[in-house]
Design a protein around this motif. Structure first.
Motif, short mmCIF file in Angstrom:
data_model
loop_
_atom_site.label_atom_id
_atom_site.label_comp_id
_atom_site.label_asym_id
_atom_site.label_seq_id
_atom_site.Cartn_x
_atom_site.Cartn_y
_atom_site.Cartn_z
N LEU A 33 0.82 -1.21 0.00
CA LEU A 33 0.00 0.00 0.00
C LEU A 33 0.86 1.26 0.00
O LEU A 33 0.51 2.25 -0.65
N GLY A 34 1.97 1.21 0.72
CA GLY A 34 2.87 2.36 0.74
C GLY A 34 3.45 2.68 -0.63
O GLY A 34 3.67 3.84 -0.96
N PHE A 35 3.67 1.64 -1.42
CA PHE A 35 4.16 1.85 -2.78
C PHE A 35 3.21 2.76 -3.56
O PHE A 35 3.65 3.61 -4.34
N LEU A 36 1.92 2.59 -3.33
CA LEU A 36 0.94 3.39 -4.05
C LEU A 36 1.06 4.88 -3.72
O LEU A 36 0.70 5.73 -4.54
N LEU A 37 1.55 5.18 -2.53
CA LEU A 37 1.67 6.58 -2.14
C LEU A 37 2.89 7.27 -2.76
O LEU A 37 2.94 8.49 -2.82
N ILE A 38 3.85 6.49 -3.21
CA ILE A 38 5.06 7.10 -3.78
C ILE A 38 5.14 6.93 -5.29
O ILE A 38 6.01 7.51 -5.93
N ALA A 39 4.25 6.12 -5.86
CA ALA A 39 4.31 5.83 -7.30
C ALA A 39 3.13 6.50 -8.02
O ALA A 39 2.04 6.59 -7.48
N ALA A 46 1.65 -0.12 -11.93
CA ALA A 46 0.55 -1.04 -11.62
C ALA A 46 1.05 -2.48 -11.60
O ALA A 46 0.64 -3.28 -10.76
N ALA A 47 1.97 -2.81 -12.50
CA ALA A 47 2.55 -4.15 -12.54
C ALA A 47 3.36 -4.42 -11.27
O ALA A 47 3.31 -5.53 -10.72
N ILE A 48 4.11 -3.42 -10.82
CA ILE A 48 4.88 -3.58 -9.58
C ILE A 48 3.94 -3.79 -8.40
O ILE A 48 4.14 -4.68 -7.57
N PHE A 49 2.88 -2.97 -8.33
CA PHE A 49 1.90 -3.13 -7.25
C PHE A 49 1.25 -4.50 -7.30
O PHE A 49 1.06 -5.14 -6.26
N LEU A 50 0.92 -4.98 -8.49
CA LEU A 50 0.34 -6.31 -8.63
C LEU A 50 1.29 -7.37 -8.09
O LEU A 50 0.88 -8.27 -7.35
N GLY A 51 2.57 -7.25 -8.42
CA GLY A 51 3.56 -8.20 -7.90
C GLY A 51 3.67 -8.16 -6.39
O GLY A 51 3.71 -9.20 -5.73
N LEU A 52 3.72 -6.95 -5.82
CA LEU A 52 3.77 -6.81 -4.36
C LEU A 52 2.53 -7.41 -3.71
O LEU A 52 2.62 -8.08 -2.67
N SER A 53 1.38 -7.17 -4.32
CA SER A 53 0.12 -7.68 -3.77
C SER A 53 0.06 -9.20 -3.82
O SER A 53 -0.36 -9.84 -2.85
#
Length: 131
Positions: A33-39, A46-53
């Motif tokens: 979730l923190g990634f979303l605040l800096i990206a 979105a692909a990075i967030f998907l991988g983290l999720s």
């Protein structure tokens, strides 16, 4: 999550593997979730967030073979419900991020961060030695 933490964990206590593993579970959510605040909301991010999720969704299941013998049926059922909600939370967060609605994301990241700190302190510090 609050029922699991404040009812079941308090009732049965946590073994060492859980006292370290549960804050790590929270860390995977915090990082995702923190990634979303800096990206910025672009396809690559979105692909990075998907991988983290996906990593978080898999990581949180790491203890279930032990929980089946140490937890009650109701606690195991609650874990199953939480496993279903986990990706739904990431989906909702991703949609908020994509739409540029960051206030709720900021609140959620703060809540997860505070909860993670609580878990670290509550289950890993010997409070009797501090008093």
């Amino acid at each position: 999550m609050l029922v699991d933490e404040f009812y079941f964990h308090e009732k049965r206590g946590l073994a060492r593997w859980e006292s370290l593993g549960h804050p790590l579970d929270s860390l995977t959510v915090f990082v995702s979730l923190g990634f979303l605040l800096i990206a910025s909301p672009v396809e690559g991010n979105a692909a990075i967030f998907l991988g983290l999720s996906i990593f978080s969704c898999i990581f949180i299941t790491k203890d279930e073979w032990v929980h089946k013998t140490e937890s009650t049926g109701f606690e195991n059922w609650l874990h199953a419900v939480l496993f279903v909600l986990h990706p739904i939370i990431f989906l909702c967060a991703g949609l908020l991020w994509w739409r540029g609605e960051n206030f709720l994301l900021q609140v959620q990241v703060a809540i997860v961060g505070v909860f993670m700190l609580y878990q670290l302190l509550r289950w890993n510090i010997s409070w009797s030695k501090l008093t």
